[in-house]
Motif scaffolding. Structure first.
Motif, short mmCIF file in Angstrom:
data_model
loop_
_atom_site.label_atom_id
_atom_site.label_comp_id
_atom_site.label_asym_id
_atom_site.label_seq_id
_atom_site.Cartn_x
_atom_site.Cartn_y
_atom_site.Cartn_z
N PHE A 16 0.84 -1.33 0.20
CA PHE A 16 0.07 0.02 0.07
C PHE A 16 0.96 1.28 -0.03
O PHE A 16 0.57 2.04 -0.75
CB PHE A 16 -1.01 -0.07 1.21
CG PHE A 16 -2.34 -0.67 1.10
CD1 PHE A 16 -3.40 -0.08 1.08
CD2 PHE A 16 -2.09 -2.27 0.67
CE1 PHE A 16 -4.53 -0.93 1.13
CE2 PHE A 16 -3.28 -2.85 0.55
CZ PHE A 16 -4.54 -2.24 0.60
N ILE A 17 2.00 1.24 0.86
CA ILE A 17 2.52 2.29 0.89
C ILE A 17 3.34 2.74 -0.25
O ILE A 17 3.92 3.86 -0.72
CB ILE A 17 3.67 2.31 2.05
CG1 ILE A 17 2.80 2.39 3.55
CG2 ILE A 17 4.71 3.46 1.91
CD1 ILE A 17 3.70 2.10 4.50
N TYR A 50 12.70 -2.92 -0.56
CA TYR A 50 11.66 -1.90 -1.27
C TYR A 50 12.26 -0.67 -1.80
O TYR A 50 13.27 -0.55 -1.55
CB TYR A 50 10.60 -1.60 0.01
CG TYR A 50 10.97 -1.00 1.19
CD1 TYR A 50 11.27 0.54 1.17
CD2 TYR A 50 11.69 -1.67 2.25
CE1 TYR A 50 12.17 1.05 2.17
CE2 TYR A 50 12.33 -1.11 3.20
CZ TYR A 50 12.47 0.03 3.43
OH TYR A 50 12.73 0.77 4.58
N LEU A 51 11.56 0.37 -2.45
CA LEU A 51 12.02 1.55 -2.96
C LEU A 51 11.03 2.63 -2.61
O LEU A 51 9.84 2.54 -3.19
CB LEU A 51 11.92 1.37 -4.49
CG LEU A 51 12.61 2.54 -5.22
CD1 LEU A 51 14.11 2.62 -4.69
CD2 LEU A 51 12.69 2.30 -6.77
N LEU A 52 11.51 3.38 -1.64
CA LEU A 52 10.48 4.46 -1.24
C LEU A 52 11.27 5.88 -0.88
O LEU A 52 12.48 6.00 -0.73
CB LEU A 52 9.84 3.85 0.20
CG LEU A 52 8.91 2.92 0.16
CD1 LEU A 52 8.65 2.49 1.85
CD2 LEU A 52 7.85 3.27 -0.59
N CYS A 53 10.56 6.80 -0.91
CA CYS A 53 11.18 8.35 -0.61
C CYS A 53 11.32 8.23 1.25
O CYS A 53 10.90 7.21 1.66
CB CYS A 53 10.28 9.20 -1.01
SG CYS A 53 8.70 9.37 -0.03
N LYS A 58 9.97 6.33 6.56
CA LYS A 58 9.53 6.60 7.93
C LYS A 58 8.27 6.01 8.25
O LYS A 58 7.90 5.50 9.27
CB LYS A 58 9.43 8.35 8.10
CG LYS A 58 9.32 8.62 9.63
CD LYS A 58 9.40 10.12 9.63
CE LYS A 58 8.88 10.47 11.05
NZ LYS A 58 8.66 11.77 11.07
N THR A 59 7.16 6.13 7.21
CA THR A 59 5.88 5.76 7.60
C THR A 59 5.98 4.20 7.58
O THR A 59 5.13 3.54 8.57
CB THR A 59 4.91 6.01 6.58
OG1 THR A 59 4.63 7.54 6.46
CG2 THR A 59 3.52 5.44 6.64
N LEU A 60 6.62 3.59 6.68
CA LEU A 60 6.64 2.02 6.82
C LEU A 60 7.60 1.47 7.97
O LEU A 60 6.84 0.63 8.84
CB LEU A 60 7.35 1.47 5.56
CG LEU A 60 7.70 0.05 5.50
CD1 LEU A 60 6.60 -0.74 5.29
CD2 LEU A 60 8.69 -0.33 4.52
N VAL A 65 7.02 -1.10 13.39
CA VAL A 65 7.36 -1.21 14.48
C VAL A 65 5.86 -1.52 15.28
O VAL A 65 5.76 -2.24 16.33
CB VAL A 65 7.95 0.14 15.52
CG1 VAL A 65 7.68 0.12 16.90
CG2 VAL A 65 9.31 0.21 14.88
N LYS A 66 4.85 -0.68 15.09
CA LYS A 66 3.68 -1.03 15.55
C LYS A 66 3.03 -2.40 15.46
O LYS A 66 2.32 -2.97 16.29
CB LYS A 66 2.58 0.03 15.01
CG LYS A 66 2.61 1.47 15.72
CD LYS A 66 2.91 1.48 17.01
CE LYS A 66 3.41 3.02 17.56
NZ LYS A 66 3.25 2.84 18.71
#
Length: 122
Positions: A16-17, A50-53, A58-60, A65-66
Motif C-alpha cells: 500500500f505504501i 523496497y524502494l521508497l522516499c 519513515k511511515t513504513l 514497529v507497531k
C-alpha cells in the motif's frame, strides 16, 4: 498474531505504501532499502526489499514497529482495534495511504478480471 499473519501484514502495508509513494511522490528521490523481519525477538529469516522516499520509509518503519508491538493474538484491523497504538497523526496519514491504495488495487483487480473474461471469450 502468528508469524505468517505478521509477515502477510508487513507485506500488505508495504504494498500500500509503495503504491502511494509511486503515485504521489513521483519527483521525490527514492532509495532502495530492506527490512529484516523480526517478530517476538525472533529473526524470521525474511527480508523485504523496497524502494521508497524518505517520508514513506519513515511511515513504513513506524507501521512495522507497531505491527511488532501489537498485543492481540487475533489481530483486528487497526480501524476496529479497541486499543489503537498509532499516534493520531500517524494513523490519519496511514489511513489516507490505505484509502488511496486500496481504491486503486480494487480497481486494478476488477480491471484484470474483466480483461481475462473478455480475453477468454475472444
Amino acid at each position: 498474531m502468528t508469524e505468517e499473519k505478521f509477515i502477510h501484514d508487513c507485506k500488505t502495508v508495504l504494498k500500500f505504501i509503495q503504491l502511494y509513494c509511486e503515485s504521489e511522490h513521483i519527483k521525490t528521490k527514492k532509495s532502495k532499502n530492506s527490512i529484516q523481519l523480526n517478530y517476538n525477538d525472533k529473526n524470521l529469516n525474511k527480508k523485504i526489499d523496497y524502494l521508497l522516499c524518505k517520508k514513506c520509509k519513515k511511515t513504513l518503519n513506524y507501521s512495522y514497529v507497531k505491527l511488532q508491538e501489537c498485543i492481540h493474538d487475533d489481530k483486528p484491523s487497526c480501524r476496529k482495534c479497541p486499543k489503537p497504538c498509532y499516534d493520531k497523526a500517524e494513523w490519519k496519514h496511514l489511513a489516507k495511504i490505505m484509502r488511496y491504495s486500496g481504491l486503486r488495487l480494487g480497481i486494478l483487480k476488477i480491471k484484470n478480471k474483466l480483461f481475462r473474461r473478455f480475453k477468454k471469450s475472444a
